[in-house]
Write a protein that holds these residues in place. Structure first.
Motif, short mmCIF file in Angstrom:
data_model
loop_
_atom_site.label_atom_id
_atom_site.label_comp_id
_atom_site.label_asym_id
_atom_site.label_seq_id
_atom_site.Cartn_x
_atom_site.Cartn_y
_atom_site.Cartn_z
N GLY A 27 0.81 -1.21 0.00
CA GLY A 27 0.00 0.00 0.00
C GLY A 27 0.84 1.26 0.00
N GLY A 28 1.97 1.22 0.69
CA GLY A 28 2.82 2.40 0.79
C GLY A 28 3.75 2.60 -0.38
N PHE A 29 3.95 1.56 -1.20
CA PHE A 29 4.93 1.69 -2.28
C PHE A 29 4.55 2.73 -3.34
CE2 PHE A 29 6.90 -2.60 -1.25
CZ PHE A 29 8.12 -2.05 -0.88
N PRO A 30 3.30 2.77 -3.86
CA PRO A 30 3.04 3.74 -4.92
C PRO A 30 3.32 5.20 -4.51
CG PRO A 30 1.37 2.05 -4.94
CD PRO A 30 2.18 1.82 -3.70
N PRO A 31 2.78 5.71 -3.38
CA PRO A 31 3.16 7.08 -3.02
C PRO A 31 4.64 7.21 -2.68
CG PRO A 31 1.84 6.06 -1.28
CD PRO A 31 1.77 5.15 -2.45
N GLY A 32 5.22 6.16 -2.11
CA GLY A 32 6.64 6.21 -1.80
C GLY A 32 7.50 6.31 -3.04
N GLU A 33 7.19 5.47 -4.05
CA GLU A 33 7.97 5.50 -5.29
C GLU A 33 7.84 6.87 -5.97
OE1 GLU A 33 9.71 2.95 -5.52
OE2 GLU A 33 8.68 1.04 -5.45
N GLU A 34 6.63 7.43 -5.94
CA GLU A 34 6.44 8.75 -6.55
C GLU A 34 7.29 9.80 -5.84
OE1 GLU A 34 2.25 9.26 -6.26
OE2 GLU A 34 1.81 7.64 -7.68
N GLY A 35 7.37 9.69 -4.52
CA GLY A 35 8.21 10.61 -3.76
C GLY A 35 9.69 10.45 -4.10
N GLY A 68 -5.68 8.76 -5.95
CA GLY A 68 -5.46 9.07 -7.35
C GLY A 68 -4.53 10.25 -7.55
N PRO A 69 -4.02 10.41 -8.78
CA PRO A 69 -3.04 11.46 -9.08
C PRO A 69 -3.58 12.87 -8.92
CG PRO A 69 -3.78 10.36 -11.09
CD PRO A 69 -4.31 9.57 -9.94
N ASP A 70 -4.88 13.04 -9.00
CA ASP A 70 -5.46 14.38 -8.89
C ASP A 70 -6.24 14.57 -7.59
OD1 ASP A 70 -4.52 15.15 -11.44
OD2 ASP A 70 -6.18 14.07 -12.38
N SER A 71 -6.09 13.65 -6.66
CA SER A 71 -6.85 13.72 -5.42
C SER A 71 -6.25 14.75 -4.46
CB SER A 71 -6.86 12.35 -4.73
OG SER A 71 -5.56 12.00 -4.29
N LYS A 123 -2.20 15.75 -3.69
CA LYS A 123 -1.65 17.11 -3.72
C LYS A 123 -1.05 17.48 -2.37
CE LYS A 123 -4.87 18.64 -7.31
NZ LYS A 123 -3.85 18.50 -8.36
N ALA A 124 -1.69 17.04 -1.28
CA ALA A 124 -1.13 17.30 0.05
C ALA A 124 0.19 16.57 0.23
CB ALA A 124 -2.13 16.88 1.12
N GLU A 157 2.32 15.80 -2.11
CA GLU A 157 3.34 16.50 -2.91
C GLU A 157 3.76 17.80 -2.23
OE1 GLU A 157 1.76 16.95 -6.81
OE2 GLU A 157 1.81 14.79 -7.24
N ARG A 158 2.79 18.53 -1.66
CA ARG A 158 3.14 19.77 -0.96
C ARG A 158 4.04 19.47 0.24
NH1 ARG A 158 -2.34 21.16 -1.98
NH2 ARG A 158 -2.91 20.50 0.15
N GLY A 159 3.74 18.39 0.95
CA GLY A 159 4.58 18.01 2.08
C GLY A 159 6.01 17.72 1.67
N GLN A 160 6.18 17.02 0.54
CA GLN A 160 7.52 16.75 0.04
C GLN A 160 8.25 18.04 -0.32
OE1 GLN A 160 7.22 13.92 -3.22
NE2 GLN A 160 5.60 12.84 -2.12
N ASP A 161 7.51 18.96 -0.95
CA ASP A 161 8.14 20.21 -1.40
C ASP A 161 8.53 21.11 -0.23
OD1 ASP A 161 7.84 19.38 -4.00
OD2 ASP A 161 5.98 20.50 -4.34
N LEU A 162 7.92 20.88 0.95
CA LEU A 162 8.32 21.66 2.12
C LEU A 162 9.68 21.23 2.66
CD1 LEU A 162 4.95 21.85 4.11
CD2 LEU A 162 6.12 23.72 2.91
N LEU A 163 10.08 19.99 2.35
CA LEU A 163 11.39 19.52 2.79
C LEU A 163 12.49 20.20 1.99
CD1 LEU A 163 10.86 15.65 2.98
CD2 LEU A 163 11.20 17.19 4.92
N PRO A 164 13.62 20.55 2.62
CA PRO A 164 14.77 20.97 1.83
C PRO A 164 15.12 19.88 0.82
CG PRO A 164 15.16 21.35 4.17
CD PRO A 164 13.89 20.55 4.07
N ALA A 165 15.48 20.28 -0.38
CA ALA A 165 15.73 19.31 -1.44
C ALA A 165 16.78 18.28 -1.04
CB ALA A 165 16.15 20.03 -2.72
#
Length: 296
Positions: free
Chosen positions: A54-62, A118-121, A125-126, A128-136
């Motif tokens: 269950g965690g792999f798809p969002p994890g892989e995208e991250g 889903g990709p547009d849910s 989006k939350a 993705e925003r959480g990832q973008d808050l992290l320093p690169a």
């Protein structure tokens, strides 16, 4: 961070050793239906495997996003090709785990449903925003550390003891394919991190945090998942199976191997898996490989 051109693997990885993107499809539920407890009719292992899937798809995208944040700083042509293959492999991993997750949701794994969006849910989006808050640099260091986790577990998946555990055949095929590709690309995110000047203290510090929180988090998540499964309300059996999981091939001795990552100067290829890769590349995708007919 400033880009520093580095040969692929700093000379550890031959130029020809690119991860291979395989377009593949697993016919879950055919011909063998997926049972609710699909790993050896083992409640704990089945819930653990389901949560990881269950965690792999969002994890892989991250992971993909973390590497792409530095795409314009990667100057070495060999590393560029390895990154492209890494992204391709991770994308297919997410796709096939989503297909398995659809089956697991039907079997009654509500936490897998929660992790599936889903990709547009709004949750995507939350996320993705959480990832973008992290320093690169921290985001990329997290990916490199997580890849060490997956590669270390992948070695254990290929152990004779783990392979002997009965489970639904297509789930085993998925795990073996995923484990193979985790070993193939285990050093890519690490090499990107080093190539763009990622500090050692951040790399080690991120792993120290993951090392501290991962097992408690997984234990709580698995217990919560079992609590949603009325057929799993068997405390004595669950306790016995939990002890078995920690003593079993997947987790026994895992922590010492994970700690190796926190040595200064460590590189993933310090853990030599070349012979294991050669064996399983042939086993799965050689002339008579068991997964050749799964390729699209």
């Amino acid at each position: 961070m400033t880009a520093q051109p580095v040969p692929a693997g700093d000379g550890r990885v031959p130029a020809s050793a690119y991860p291979k993107v395989r377009r593949i499809r697993f016919p879950f539920g055919k011909p063998e239906p997926i049972k609710r407890h699909f790993v050896e009719d083992n409640i704990v292992m089945s819930h653990l495997a389901a949560l990881l899937s269950g965690g792999f798809p969002p994890g892989e995208e991250g992971f993909i996003r973390s590497v792409r944040r530095f795409s314009d700083q990667i100057t070495d042509p060999v590393l560029k090709k390895r990154v492209a293959a890494f992204i391709g492999q991770e994308a297919v991993h997410g796709q096939e785990h989503r297909h398995l997750n659809d089956q697991l949701i039907e079997k009654g794994y509500p936490l897998v449903r929660f992790l599936t969006f889903g990709p547009d849910s709004k949750r995507q989006k939350a996320w993705e925003r959480g990832q973008d808050l992290l320093p690169a640099s921290v985001h990329l260091a997290f990916t490199a550390a997580a890849e060490h986790y997956t590669a270390t577990v992948a070695e254990r998946v290929f152990s004779d003891e783990f392979q002997a555990i009965p489970m639904t055949s297509e789930v085993r095929n998925l795990l073996n394919w995923h484990a193979l590709e985790e070993l193939e690309h285990k050093s890519v995110a690490f090499d990107v991190y080093r190539a763009v000047g990622g500090p050692e203290w951040i790399r080690i510090g991120v792993m120290a945090v993951l090392y501290t929180v991962m097992f408690p988090f997984l234990i709580v998540a698995v217990l919560l998942s079992i609590a949603t499964d009325p057929s799993g309300w068997r405390p004595i059996r669950v306790l016995r199976e939990t002890v078995g999981v920690f003593r079993g091939p997947l987790l026994k001795g895992l922590l010492p191997d994970l700690r190796k990552y926190m040595r200064r100067g460590f590189h993933p290829d310090d853990m030599d898996t070349a012979a294991l890769l050669d064996k399983w590349q042939q086993e799965l995708f050689g002339e008579r490989g068991v997964l050749v007919d799964h390729l699209k």
